[in-house]
Design a protein around this motif. Structure first.
Motif, PDB file in Angstrom:
ATOM      1  N   ILE A  34      53.713  -2.253 -35.435  1.00 48.84           N
ATOM      2  CA  ILE A  34      55.161  -2.447 -35.495  1.00 48.84           C
ATOM      3  C   ILE A  34      55.630  -2.411 -36.946  1.00 48.84           C
ATOM      4  O   ILE A  34      56.654  -1.814 -37.276  1.00 48.84           O
ATOM      5  CB  ILE A  34      55.534  -3.789 -34.816  1.00 48.84           C
ATOM      6  CG1 ILE A  34      55.275  -3.692 -33.310  1.00 48.84           C
ATOM      7  CG2 ILE A  34      56.984  -4.158 -35.075  1.00 48.84           C
ATOM      8  CD1 ILE A  34      55.384  -5.001 -32.558  1.00 48.84           C
ATOM      9  N   ALA A  35      54.837  -3.023 -37.831  1.00 52.98           N
ATOM     10  CA  ALA A  35      55.199  -3.032 -39.248  1.00 52.98           C
ATOM     11  C   ALA A  35      55.238  -1.606 -39.801  1.00 52.98           C
ATOM     12  O   ALA A  35      56.163  -1.231 -40.526  1.00 52.98           O
ATOM     13  CB  ALA A  35      54.218  -3.885 -40.034  1.00 52.98           C
ATOM     14  N   GLY A  59      58.290   0.334 -38.710  1.00 50.23           N
ATOM     15  CA  GLY A  59      59.534  -0.090 -39.343  1.00 50.23           C
ATOM     16  C   GLY A  59      59.682   0.364 -40.783  1.00 50.23           C
ATOM     17  O   GLY A  59      60.669   0.048 -41.427  1.00 50.23           O
ATOM     18  N   GLY A  71      62.273  -2.176 -41.228  1.00 48.85           N
ATOM     19  CA  GLY A  71      62.028  -3.287 -40.329  1.00 48.85           C
ATOM     20  C   GLY A  71      62.674  -3.126 -38.971  1.00 48.85           C
ATOM     21  O   GLY A  71      62.680  -4.047 -38.178  1.00 48.85           O
ATOM     22  N   GLY A  72      63.231  -1.956 -38.687  1.00 50.11           N
ATOM     23  CA  GLY A  72      63.879  -1.726 -37.399  1.00 50.11           C
ATOM     24  C   GLY A  72      62.885  -1.280 -36.338  1.00 50.11           C
ATOM     25  O   GLY A  72      61.693  -1.147 -36.597  1.00 50.11           O
ATOM     26  N   TRP A  73      63.408  -1.054 -35.139  1.00 45.07           N
ATOM     27  CA  TRP A  73      62.535  -0.693 -34.026  1.00 45.07           C
ATOM     28  C   TRP A  73      62.695   0.768 -33.625  1.00 45.07           C
ATOM     29  O   TRP A  73      62.084   1.218 -32.674  1.00 45.07           O
ATOM     30  CB  TRP A  73      62.809  -1.596 -32.824  1.00 45.07           C
ATOM     31  CG  TRP A  73      62.406  -2.993 -33.094  1.00 45.07           C
ATOM     32  CD1 TRP A  73      63.121  -3.919 -33.810  1.00 45.07           C
ATOM     33  CD2 TRP A  73      61.192  -3.643 -32.711  1.00 45.07           C
ATOM     34  NE1 TRP A  73      62.422  -5.089 -33.876  1.00 45.07           N
ATOM     35  CE2 TRP A  73      61.247  -4.957 -33.204  1.00 45.07           C
ATOM     36  CE3 TRP A  73      60.070  -3.232 -31.979  1.00 45.07           C
ATOM     37  CZ2 TRP A  73      60.215  -5.873 -32.996  1.00 45.07           C
ATOM     38  CZ3 TRP A  73      59.057  -4.151 -31.770  1.00 45.07           C
ATOM     39  CH2 TRP A  73      59.134  -5.456 -32.279  1.00 45.07           C
ATOM     40  N   TRP A 103      61.401   3.764 -34.288  1.00 40.23           N
ATOM     41  CA  TRP A 103      60.234   4.241 -35.031  1.00 40.23           C
ATOM     42  C   TRP A 103      60.288   5.740 -35.303  1.00 40.23           C
ATOM     43  O   TRP A 103      59.528   6.236 -36.118  1.00 40.23           O
ATOM     44  CB  TRP A 103      58.948   3.877 -34.288  1.00 40.23           C
ATOM     45  CG  TRP A 103      58.765   2.405 -34.123  1.00 40.23           C
ATOM     46  CD1 TRP A 103      59.268   1.426 -34.933  1.00 40.23           C
ATOM     47  CD2 TRP A 103      58.034   1.745 -33.096  1.00 40.23           C
ATOM     48  NE1 TRP A 103      58.891   0.196 -34.464  1.00 40.23           N
ATOM     49  CE2 TRP A 103      58.136   0.351 -33.343  1.00 40.23           C
ATOM     50  CE3 TRP A 103      57.298   2.181 -31.994  1.00 40.23           C
ATOM     51  CZ2 TRP A 103      57.532  -0.594 -32.516  1.00 40.23           C
ATOM     52  CZ3 TRP A 103      56.690   1.235 -31.184  1.00 40.23           C
ATOM     53  CH2 TRP A 103      56.807  -0.140 -31.447  1.00 40.23           C
TER      54      TRP A 103
END
Lengths: 282, 538, 306
Positions: free
Chosen positions: B406-407, B410, B448-450, B452
């Protein structure tokens, strides 16, 4: 040369040596030996329901969960597993033994420092280290070797230390010291041979556990990454299928045990041949 | 307004005189297992598929879904009115509702609960949903002490005002994050409220042994007559799904919450007894590969299209034992707005190669594919990897734990490709907007958003905003179609390669039964705890 | 002895301090952002920033560590980011189960390992000896999961002698303890065997033999106590292993031990839990080693603590 002749006279030890060497040959010549490419997913390598195929004429060891030839994967997987089982474990053995002997023989401040660093290493969160490095640097086999060596030398040092402390107080060592024998002579001539059995235990059982431990590291992103095979990750991926597809666990598990057994047989023979108290009795 | 009201009155009838409930006796208990702990039952904080449904049984919100469907019905509210401009909602609360501690629930509790979720100090993962409430920004920033958009008019009336029209508001009031909690208990328990929850729901939590078990007992004061059916639900935590299946077969437990483990799936489905006790549900889920449009060569649309054409989705579905259907668009088939006529990109290796040639990448290229490390995700990623190799793309797998994937997603140029499995979007509520804003809209394409894929198309964002402003329920079909078109148009740019829509398989003991749809509830996984009953109590 | 103990305790505290600093730093350098994991998918950048401030993650790393340490010396391990529960409470809920399983498992390991090891040593070079050695290798090479599930399937599901997992009375303990006993017993058997062989060669044993003492009596009375040192060291090592290395056995048998807590926390980057568990298991390892060292002189009076 005596050692070599001694080995030749021991059929079991020779068998062990042959098996171990065979594994090395298989690893080195994997591309020549393997019937298929290890990462090739065969369309007919799975049933329509998506189950792996049991051993058959085409896939001698059956297929894995992605329809790949298990035999080919094991042949290629020998590369990683030998490096991990022999090299990483060997390094750990070397460090652990040196630290343990030195600390047990010297005691005092240097001994305390060595053994407290051993405590630190054993209490060290190796998995966290592995995850952090994997996320920052990406996977590499050398990282695996490093982590395994780091994790494994501590316990070896502890056991060797406890044996050495007891040996160091024995009469024959005291006698040697009294006649002013040189420390390295005492270490190598008298203490090390007595430690050999315990070192062999770690050298052989350690092979099995490190090969399997590599799979955990690869799961965390440190070790070899899929689709590259290792015996450890083949076992790891297949273990929950051991009832419906036992070949996924049996073949790689057997290979791990066989490697450990081979090294054990050679180790036992070497111990007998090098042991001062046993020498010449056979 | 008409359509919605019609369904409301129908639902009201169901609650008043439940057709099926009449002849089913209350009593008995059941045992549900999960491998991992439920973490928390605080409705403002709990946000995973395991605690989601349990929270729904301990707490209630103004709205809910009719069991087994995605149809909205009032719950703690008795009725509601919407102003003509769609900016003001007035809810009349059902009388006589009590918290588990015996205190009567009032409009002030509704206001407190919404403010609590929106208060940054609560750290609610759902706070972002309520941005349309009037005064949200001021309240979040701390320049206002209360949320102006939520007003307790009197004890039984709540008025909700919006700063912009939001057609999803009723869904948001059926989300766990809006569920009503008693202020005095929350303040007394502090952060421990999540393990000692008190709500108005069908069950109350009577025991929680961390890492071992949770016990729910029937709330005898529950406001829906005849519900819930069971006296007690035992949750047992910490055992492998494979073992839980054995325990089910031995008759020790009723529902293995983690479902049927892959290693046992084929065996169970070939066993007639258990096959009949297995219910298949479509989920609001899509598994997809994101391609980061900031990273070369995925900045070229032809390359992204080539990836879409290279994937053999049938084979990928086969690898997970056919527990999914191949997907061609971001929306899952169960979602309003899904376009059944849309064909998407067919599996076409030669076509994919031609696309790469068009992009000047005949020789292929090397890139990274990130994947979460829990089975079967790495396996699926390897199948994708092989498909990509067939058109000359060498994708190296980055097999990491979820947090680090996830990091990487983002970061602007962090992850070229991500297989979304294990982290993929299961919709929080059945509305197509839930699949756009955060994961495909410009708002999500930030550090940092989703989002991707870092895909940002201002024109589609504008259309999304327009679709969301269609609050008139009479236009809901039109709105769904507008949304559907957004997703299919977006596929021309191909920021994602949709791979499959996963189905949920719920297996249960023969003792536990329920009305039609209870085991295949699109909102509740694995089951709607309020509605199931024990046959041995009959 | 008291001076030695005091010195060791001070050293142990320093080791724990070192472990806490290292772990804190490693977690800090992890790319995964705990604030984002807490704030969820719908959070805007500003909201994530607010969460970060509330968790104190915006502070310089040394300030963060200083705060952690200050709370730690007061016995406060902080609250879990996701569960919001006191970490001390979460750990305390699992320590008894872990301790119980540790006890049961070590007992099984000793029972299986020392017996077989001594037996193999006494029959050195025979087929029985070889069988024990190969058996040890096979069990050590088998994955935890396979042994655990096989035992559960046969003795709990099929024969019904034991419950299918869970935590409660003695019956629940048997299968997980035996699983760990089989897994670790191989190590103990091999260590005991080599250590016994080593002792058997020593002069006093030869003397005893020459005196015509019974073989088994020699092994039990004279040899085993002298061969116990490496086995004691093994137990010290095992304690650390049982704190974190047996998550698979725990989850097969539904045993609410500390391993499961650790594993879940690592997956979710729940830093306070990871820190707490790492420190607790570091304590156990350091203490295990300390006790092994303290016991040694009683087993072998020649050893002096210095």
């Amino acid at each position: 040369m005596n050692v070599w002749r001694g080995l030749l006279r021991r059929p079991l030890a020779m068998a062990g040596l042959v098996v171990a060497l065979a594994f090395v040959v298989i690893a080195v010549f994997a591309p020549v030996i393997a019937p298929y490419a290890p990462e090739e997913q065969f369309f007919d390598g799975l049933t329509l329901e998506g189950s792996p195929l049991p051993p058959n004429e085409r896939f001698l060891f059956g297929t894995d969960l992605l329809g790949r030839d298990l035999l080919s994967r094991m042949i290629y997987g020998a590369r990683t597993s030998l490096i991990v089982g022999l090299l990483a474990n060997g390094i750990a053995l070397l460090i652990g033994t040196s630290v343990g002997i030195t600390a047990g023989f010297l005691r005092g401040l240097p001994g305390a420092i060595l053994m407290r660093s051993t405590d630190l290493v054993m209490a060290f969160p190796a998995l966290i280290l592995a995850i952090t490095i994997a996320a920052l640097k990406g996977p590499s086999l050398w990282l695996v070797v490093l982590v395994i060596a780091l994790v494994n030398w501590g316990p070896i040092a502890r056991v060797v230390f406890s044996e050495t402390t007891s040996l160091a107080e024995r009469e024959f060592i005291a006698a040697e010291r009294a006649i002013g024998a040189d420390t390295s002579r005492i270490l190598f001539k008298h203490i090390l041979p007595h430690l050999l059995p315990i070192i062999i235990v770690w050298g052989t059982l350690g092979i099995s556990t490190t090969v399997l431990f590599e799979a955990l590291l690869s799961y965390l992103g440190v070790g070899v990454q899929p689709p590259e095979p290792s015996w450890g990750n083949i076992v790891y991926d297949g273990q929950s299928y051991f009832q419906s597809a036992p070949w996924l666990v049996f073949f790689p598990g057997f290979a791990v045990a066989l490697l450990a057994l081979a090294v054990n047989l050679v180790g036992d023979a070497l111990r007998d041949l090098l042991d001062p108290t046993l020498r010449g009795r056979h | 307004m008409k359509r919605l009201l019609a369904s409301v009155s129908l639902a009201a009838m169901l609650v008043a005189a439940p057709a099926f409930a009449a002849d089913i006796k209350q009593g008995g208990e059941m045992t549900v297992t999960f491998k991992d702990d439920l973490i928390t039952l605080d409705p403002a904080i709990g946000y995973d598929w395991k605690n989601w449904s349990v929270i729904k049984s301990v707490f209630d919100g103004l709205m809910d879904y009719k069991p087994g469907t995605t149809e909205l019905v009032p719950d703690l509210a008795e009725s509601f009115e919407v102003s003509a401009d769609g900016l003001t909602y007035t809810f009349k609360l059902r009388p006589g509702i009590k918290f588990h501690n015996g205190r009567a629930m009032t409009a002030a509790d509704v206001k407190y609960s919404l403010e609590r979720t929106c208060n940054p100090a609560t750290q609610s993962p759902g706070a972002g949903y309520y941005g349309a409430l009037k005064g949200f920004d001021e309240f979040q920033a701390g320049s206002a002490t209360e949320l102006a958009g939520v007003v307790a008019v009197d004890d039984s009336t709540v008025k909700i005002e919006l700063s912009r029209p939001d057609s999803t508001l009723l869904h948001l009031l059926a989300l766990n994050f809006s569920f009503v909690v008693p202020k005095e208990v929350v303040e007394a328990e502090g952060p421990d409220f999540g393990h000692k929850p008190v709500g108005t729901g069908a069950y109350k939590v009577t025991e929680w042994t961390s890492g071992q078990s949770i016990t729910l007992e029937r709330n005898t004061d529950y406001f829906k007559a005849g519900l819930p059916k069971l006296d007690k639900i035992n949750f047992q935590i910490g055992q492998e799904p494979v073992v839980n299946l054995l325990r089910l077969q031995k008759g020790e437990i009723d529902i293995p919450g983690d479902g049927i483990p892959p290693a046992k799936f084929v065996e169970v489905m070939n066993d007639p007894t258990w096959k009949d006790l297995t219910i298949v549900t479509e989920q609001l889920h899509t598994g997809y590969v994101t391609m980061n449009v900031n990273v070369k060569p995925f900045d070229n649309v032809a390359v992204r299209q080539a990836v879409n054409m290279a994937l053999n989705k049938e084979r990928i579905v086969q690898i997970i034992n056919n527990r999914a259907v191949p997907a061609n668009q971001p929306l899952p088939p169960a979602m309003p707005g899904y376009d059944t006529s849309f064909k998407g990109y067919a599996y076409d290796v030669e076509g994919a190669k031609a696309k790469l040639k068009e992009a000047g990448l005949e020789g292929g290229f090397e890139t990274d594919l990130y994947v979460a490390n829990t089975d079967p995700q790495p396996r699926i990623a390897q199948a994708i990897q092989q498909d990509l190799a067939a058109i000359g793309i060498k994708a190296n797998l980055k097999n990491l734990d979820q947090g680090n994937v996830i990091a990487a997603g983002g970061q602007k140029e962090g992850a070229p490709m991500i297989w979304s499995g294990g982290m993929a979007w299961i919709a929080d509520f059945p509305d197509p907007s839930n699949f756009y804003t955060v994961i495909l809209g410009c708002g999500g394409a930030v550090e940092g958003g989703w989002n991707w894929a870092w895909y940002c198309n201002p024109e589609l964002d504008k259309r999304a905003e327009e679709a969301n402003a269609m609050t008139d329920p009479a236009k809901s079909a039109e709105r769904a179609a507008a949304w559907g078109k957004i997703f299919t148009d977006l596929m021309a740019d191909a920021p994602w390669a949709p791979v499959f829509n996963e189905k949920a398989y719920v297996i249960h003991s023969a003792r536990i039964q329920g009305p039609q749809g209870v085991f295949a509830d699109p909102i509740h996984i694995p089951v709607n705890y309020d509605e199931v009953y024990a046959t041995d109590a009959q | 002895m008291p001076a030695y103990l005091a010195r060791r305790l001070v050293q142990s505290a320093l080791i724990l301090l070192g472990v806490s600093i290292i772990t804190f730093l490693l977690l800090h350098f992890l790319p995964a952002d705990p604030a984002r994991m807490v704030a969820g998918r719908t959070a805007s950048a500003a909201q994530v920033e607010q969460v970060r401030q509330q968790l104190g993650l915006d502070q310089p790393i040394w300030t963060q560590y200083g705060r952690y340490l200050w709370k730690l010396v007061q016995g406060d391990l902080g609250r879990s980011y996701l569960q919001r529960t006191q970490v001390t409470e979460l750990i305390a809920a699992r320590l008894p189960a872990t301790a119980l399983l540790m006890l049961g498992a070590i007992l099984c390991e000793l029972l299986i390992g020392v017996t077989l090891g001594a037996f193999a040593a006494a029959r050195r070079g025979t087929a029985a000896d070889q069988a024990v050695m190969v058996g040890a290798l096979v069990f050590v090479s088998t994955p935890q999961f396979v042994i655990a599930l096989t035992l559960l399937y046969v003795f709990a599901y099929w024969l019904g002698w034991f419950p299918i997992g869970g935590f409660g009375d003695f019956k629940h303990l048997v299968l997980p303890a035996v699983t760990l006993g089989l897994l670790g017993g191989g190590w103990y058997a091999r260590v005991t065997r080599s250590s016994v062989i080593e002792v058997l060669r020593q002069d006093f044993v030869r003397t005893a033999r020459a005196k015509g003492l019974d073989r088994w009596r020699i092994v039990l009375v004279h040899v085993l106590p002298n061969a116990a040192l490496p086995v004691i060291a093994m137990i010290g090592i095992d304690i650390g292993y049982f704190m974190s290395g047996i998550v698979v056995v725990e989850s097969v048998f539904g045993w609410p031990g500390i391993g499961q807590l650790t594993w879940q926390a690592i997956q979710q980057i729940d830093i306070p839990i990871i820190m707490g568990v790492t420190l607790v298991s570091a304590c156990a390892i350091v203490l295990g080693n300390l006790i092994a060292d303290l016991v040694a002189p009683f087993i072998d009076p020649r050893i002096k603590l210095r």
